[in-house]
Design a protein around this motif. Structure first.
Motif, PDB file in Angstrom:
ATOM      1  N   GLY A  97       0.725  -1.106  -0.134  1.00 14.88           N
ATOM      2  CA  GLY A  97       0.066   0.206   0.036  1.00 14.88           C
ATOM      3  C   GLY A  97       0.841   1.086  -0.115  1.00 14.88           C
ATOM      4  N   VAL A  98       2.077   1.109   0.629  1.00 13.23           N
ATOM      5  CA  VAL A  98       2.909   2.372   0.920  1.00 13.23           C
ATOM      6  C   VAL A  98       3.347   2.583  -0.775  1.00 13.23           C
ATOM      7  CG1 VAL A  98       5.075   3.253   1.440  1.00 13.23           C
ATOM      8  CG2 VAL A  98       3.499   2.286   3.029  1.00 13.23           C
ATOM      9  N   GLY A  99       3.940   1.452  -1.408  1.00 13.09           N
ATOM     10  CA  GLY A  99       4.138   1.519  -2.796  1.00 13.09           C
ATOM     11  C   GLY A  99       3.181   2.048  -3.805  1.00 13.09           C
ATOM     12  N   ARG A 100       2.086   1.620  -3.538  1.00  6.99           N
ATOM     13  CA  ARG A 100       1.030   2.270  -4.374  1.00  6.99           C
ATOM     14  C   ARG A 100       0.570   3.445  -4.187  1.00  6.99           C
ATOM     15  NH1 ARG A 100      -3.249  -0.682  -2.257  1.00  6.99           N
ATOM     16  NH2 ARG A 100      -2.704  -2.482  -3.238  1.00  6.99           N
ATOM     17  N   ASP A 101       0.569   3.836  -2.743  1.00  3.05           N
ATOM     18  CA  ASP A 101       0.089   5.487  -2.544  1.00  3.05           C
ATOM     19  C   ASP A 101       1.267   6.573  -2.469  1.00  3.05           C
ATOM     20  OD1 ASP A 101      -2.332   4.279  -2.308  1.00  3.05           O
ATOM     21  OD2 ASP A 101      -2.242   3.819  -0.230  1.00  3.05           O
ATOM     22  N   GLN A 102       2.359   6.059  -2.081  1.00  2.00           N
ATOM     23  CA  GLN A 102       3.645   7.067  -2.067  1.00  2.00           C
ATOM     24  C   GLN A 102       4.733   6.518  -2.717  1.00  2.00           C
ATOM     25  OE1 GLN A 102       2.920   7.083   2.593  1.00  2.00           O
ATOM     26  NE2 GLN A 102       3.249   9.309   2.086  1.00  2.00           N
ATOM     27  N   PRO A 103       4.629   6.383  -3.930  1.00  2.20           N
ATOM     28  CA  PRO A 103       5.731   5.584  -4.596  1.00  2.20           C
ATOM     29  C   PRO A 103       7.342   6.119  -4.434  1.00  2.20           C
ATOM     30  CG  PRO A 103       4.312   6.724  -6.231  1.00  2.20           C
ATOM     31  CD  PRO A 103       3.490   6.771  -4.982  1.00  2.20           C
ATOM     32  N   HIS A 104       7.283   7.608  -4.513  1.00  2.00           N
ATOM     33  CA  HIS A 104       8.538   8.331  -4.186  1.00  2.00           C
ATOM     34  C   HIS A 104       9.155   7.931  -2.715  1.00  2.00           C
ATOM     35  CE1 HIS A 104       8.166  10.450  -7.944  1.00  2.00           C
ATOM     36  NE2 HIS A 104       7.125  11.032  -7.502  1.00  2.00           N
ATOM     37  N   LEU A 105       8.122   7.955  -1.760  1.00  2.00           N
ATOM     38  CA  LEU A 105       8.557   7.448  -0.540  1.00  2.00           C
ATOM     39  C   LEU A 105       9.005   6.113  -0.502  1.00  2.00           C
ATOM     40  CD1 LEU A 105       8.822   7.915   2.613  1.00  2.00           C
ATOM     41  CD2 LEU A 105       6.541   7.293   2.712  1.00  2.00           C
ATOM     42  N   TYR A 106       8.233   5.218  -1.095  1.00  2.00           N
ATOM     43  CA  TYR A 106       8.812   3.844  -1.188  1.00  2.00           C
ATOM     44  C   TYR A 106       9.863   3.458  -1.708  1.00  2.00           C
ATOM     45  CZ  TYR A 106       7.928  -0.986  -1.806  1.00  2.00           C
ATOM     46  OH  TYR A 106       8.105  -2.603  -1.591  1.00  2.00           O
ATOM     47  N   GLN A 107      10.346   4.220  -2.925  1.00  2.00           N
ATOM     48  CA  GLN A 107      11.580   4.035  -3.491  1.00  2.00           C
ATOM     49  C   GLN A 107      12.496   4.412  -2.718  1.00  2.00           C
ATOM     50  OE1 GLN A 107      11.293   5.851  -7.458  1.00  2.00           O
ATOM     51  NE2 GLN A 107       9.832   4.492  -7.839  1.00  2.00           N
ATOM     52  N   MET A 108      12.566   5.775  -1.903  1.00  2.00           N
ATOM     53  CA  MET A 108      13.594   6.252  -0.933  1.00  2.00           C
ATOM     54  C   MET A 108      13.821   5.123   0.057  1.00  2.00           C
ATOM     55  SD  MET A 108      13.604   9.826   0.826  1.00  2.00           S
ATOM     56  CE  MET A 108      12.427   9.555   2.256  1.00  2.00           C
ATOM     57  N   LEU A 109      12.755   4.599   0.677  1.00  2.00           N
ATOM     58  CA  LEU A 109      12.752   3.815   1.711  1.00  2.00           C
ATOM     59  C   LEU A 109      13.858   2.548   1.521  1.00  2.00           C
ATOM     60  CD1 LEU A 109       9.190   3.497   3.346  1.00  2.00           C
ATOM     61  CD2 LEU A 109      11.109   4.869   4.139  1.00  2.00           C
ATOM     62  N   PHE A 110      13.746   1.968   0.197  1.00  2.00           N
ATOM     63  CA  PHE A 110      14.532   0.823  -0.057  1.00  2.00           C
ATOM     64  C   PHE A 110      15.525   1.070  -1.182  1.00  2.00           C
ATOM     65  CE2 PHE A 110      10.304  -0.815   1.322  1.00  2.00           C
ATOM     66  CZ  PHE A 110      10.582  -1.736   2.033  1.00  2.00           C
ATOM     67  N   ARG A 111      16.238   2.278  -1.239  1.00  2.00           N
ATOM     68  CA  ARG A 111      17.171   2.566  -1.911  1.00  2.00           C
ATOM     69  C   ARG A 111      18.385   1.745  -1.492  1.00  2.00           C
ATOM     70  NH1 ARG A 111      15.769   8.209  -2.275  1.00  2.00           N
ATOM     71  NH2 ARG A 111      15.442   8.806  -4.422  1.00  2.00           N
TER      72      ARG A 111
END
Length: 215
Positions: A97-111
């Motif tokens: 759901g985080v990946g769906r709703d906040q994709p930029h945040l999600y990518q930052m979390l898993f860099r």
């Protein structure tokens, strides 16, 4: 009457909220301390009194996000009304759901290492960190992410046992990342795949549940 400490806390909160909003709108590239300060409605110098630079600001945003995700997974893990498989299903859906709703945040979390905000600051940002004291925002982010991982692995362990929790946990997390990416790119609903993220999560949970059952 608002104390100085309370005023500082309110300013920091406004800056973090503004940074999170900008991140959602355009990704890390559009997040600057000047834009964050303007959006938060504070003086131009205020952001620099709370953060050493862009990297420490984004690291703080990531830390709070990990804490919120960990809180949600903890609530699932400790809910006596949920079965072990329902807890796992909920944890996976939370992450996707985080990946769906906040994709930029999600990518930052898993860099990957070397591409996280706190690992990019050099030059003036490095000097500011040295001048601003011993606080380590990167360590806070790592602790918050580790808290999520601990909560998640505890849920997995209830299904497959402590010995196998990390193996299946890694399998589930990589699968969740793939689902989030495929859903965001629009590939899951195509004529070729014809599935949904919920259907894939249900399949993963069944597979792990079956793997944990005695033969």
């Amino acid at each position: 009457m608002v104390t100085r400490a309370e005023s500082a806390a309110l300013t920091r909160r406004a800056l973090l909220d503004a940074a999170a909003d900008l991140l959602d709108l355009g990704g890390p590239e559009v997040v600057t301390l000047r834009e964050v300060g303007a959006r938060a409605g504070v003086s131009r110098g205020a952001p620099y009194r709370h953060f050493t630079g862009k990297d420490s600001l984004l690291t703080a945003v990531a830390t709070e996000s990990w804490e919120r995700i960990a809180d949600r997974v903890h609530a699932l893990r400790t809910d006596p009304a949920l079965s072990a498989s329902d807890k796992l299903r909920g944890a996976l859906r939370t992450l996707i759901g985080v990946g769906r709703d906040q994709p930029h945040l999600y990518q930052m979390l898993f860099r990957r290492r070397g591409h996280r905000p706190e690992e990019l600051g050099e030059g003036l940002d490095r000097v500011r960190r040295q001048l601003c004291g011993p606080g380590d925002p990167a360590a806070d982010r790592i602790r918050a992410a580790g808290r999520f991982q601990g909560e998640f692995l505890a849920i997995v362990a209830d299904l497959v046992g402590e010995r196998n929790a990390r193996h299946y946990g890694a399998l589930l997390l990589t699968s969740a990342h793939g689902i989030a990416d495929m859903e965001l790119s629009g590939h899951l609903g195509t004529d070729g795949l014809r599935t949904t993220s919920d259907e894939l999560v249900d399949t993963l949970v069944r597979m792990v549940t079956d793997a944990g059952e005695p033969t």
